[in-house]
Design an enzyme around this catalytic site. Structure first.
Site, PDB file in Angstrom:
ATOM      1  N   SER A 184       0.833  -1.203   0.000  1.00 50.59           N
ATOM      2  CA  SER A 184       0.000   0.000   0.000  1.00 50.59           C
ATOM      3  C   SER A 184       0.863   1.246   0.000  1.00 50.59           C
ATOM      4  O   SER A 184       2.000   1.237   0.498  1.00 50.59           O
ATOM      5  CB  SER A 184      -0.889  -0.012   1.258  1.00 50.59           C
ATOM      6  N   TYR A 200      -1.225   0.245   9.991  1.00 51.36           N
ATOM      7  CA  TYR A 200      -1.432  -0.470   8.723  1.00 51.36           C
ATOM      8  C   TYR A 200      -0.224  -0.295   7.811  1.00 51.36           C
ATOM      9  O   TYR A 200       0.290  -1.263   7.233  1.00 51.36           O
ATOM     10  CB  TYR A 200      -2.699   0.067   8.060  1.00 51.36           C
ATOM     11  N   LYS A 245       2.404  -3.239   6.465  1.00 57.05           N
ATOM     12  CA  LYS A 245       2.684  -3.464   5.054  1.00 57.05           C
ATOM     13  C   LYS A 245       4.180  -3.314   4.755  1.00 57.05           C
ATOM     14  O   LYS A 245       4.765  -4.092   3.988  1.00 57.05           O
ATOM     15  CB  LYS A 245       1.875  -2.493   4.190  1.00 57.05           C
TER      16      LYS A 245
END
Length: 327
Positions: A126, A150, A154
């Site tokens: 991402s 998050y 990633k």
């Protein structure tokens, strides 16, 4: 026969990818045997591929998936940004530890095969791996310094994939997806969900909530483009990556106001009037730490493609998903 495994195959991008593979195949792979794996599947999902239900975070599941020796694996499964931020433990367990277990299963299979089994693994990372302060455009040399859980999950997964590839246990590629828009179906728990909602809901005659200022700029690509990215990465000559296995992907940079103007051009003022402003401090804080624009020259040179206008992105949703939403 090329064995394809899509982990997260019940999700929107997984379903789009499966449909693309069924329709267009993969260059150099004449016959595809596709298996979808997820915790659940949509009742009217893609027909044809085999389906396996389970949770990658459960002990032994990664080993079971790898035991079938898939040739190409797409790892799409994750909990989304908003949920990863509010449920800290779950975010790390699902988004990072599951990746570790999967990679370890591939390493064990490599050892058991005497080094003969080396699958391609395409991982959906991402743009959340980046954090500010940002330049006007993020190029391929900009550092990864995430400012959300998050994004950190990633980024760590990218590094693990790169190291397991360096050791020869598998042949991996990490794709830093733009925010995928317009997503069909209901809103999810991603902090970015409103980018789709302010288009999707008005096109379906429903009210949409805008939790940020319309001056917010972001990086987008359609679900169709996302499936194309993944399919292209599956057959990419990874020697061309020169050891740098994470790619910033093409997309479109625009403000929320520009999204709304595109909606006005396509669907008229009545659709725009369905957008209601309701600032959400939690969403505002998360979005402030996200990148806004890119110069993804490496990926473009490698043949990755995306839309060039937000009108195209809206038209893609209308062509592929609006008729289903209206049924």
């Amino acid at each position: 026969m090329t064995k394809i495994l899509i982990i997260g195959g019940g999700g929107m991008v997984g379903q789009k990818l499966a449909a693309r593979l069924i329709e267009k195949g993969l260059p150099g792979h004449a016959d595809l045997d596709i298996t979808l794996f997820d915790v659940a599947f949509p009742p009217k999902g893609v027909s044809g591929p085999k389906q396996k239900t389970g949770n990658l975070s459960t002990d032994g599941v990664a080993q079971d998936l790898v035991a079938n020796k898939p040739d190409i694996v797409f790892h799409l499964a994750a909990i989304v940004s908003g949920e990863a931020e509010t449920d800290f433990s779950k975010g790390w367990d699902v988004n990072m530890m599951s990746m570790w277990h999967l990679l370890e299963a591939f390493r064990n299979a490599y050892d058991a095969s005497g080094g003969g089994y080396v699958p391609r693994l395409v991982f959906t990372s991402s743009i959340a791996v980046f954090g500010g302060p940002f330049p006007e455009k993020i190029d391929d040399e900009f550092l990864s310094a995430p400012q959300t859980s998050y994004g950190a999950q990633k980024a760590i997964s990218e590094l693990m994939l790169s190291d397991f590839s360096r050791k020869g246990f598998l042949d991996g590629v990490s794709l830093r997806l733009p925010t995928i828009c317009v997503r069909p179906g209901k809103a999810n728990l991603a902090a970015s969900s409103f980018f789709s909602g302010i288009i999707r809901e008005p096109l379906n005659g429903q009210e949409a909530i805008l939790p940020v200022a319309d001056s917010v700029r972001h990086w987008h690509a359609s679900p169709r483009a996302a499936a194309g990215f993944l399919a292209h990465a599956a057959t990419l000559d990874t020697k061309l990556l020169e050891g740098r296995r994470a790619l910033n992907l093409p997309g479109l940079s625009c403000t929320v106001a520009e999204q709304i103007e595109a909606l006005r051009r396509i669907a008229g003022q009545d659709a725009v009037d369905l957008i209601k402003v309701a600032p959400d401090p939690a969403v505002i804080k998360i979005v402030e730490g996200w990148p806004r624009n890119f110069n993804p020259s490496r990926a473009i040179a490698l043949g990755f493609k995306a839309e060039t206008t937000f009108d195209e992105i809206i038209q893609t949703y209308i062509a592929e998903d609006l008729p289903k939403a209206s049924v």
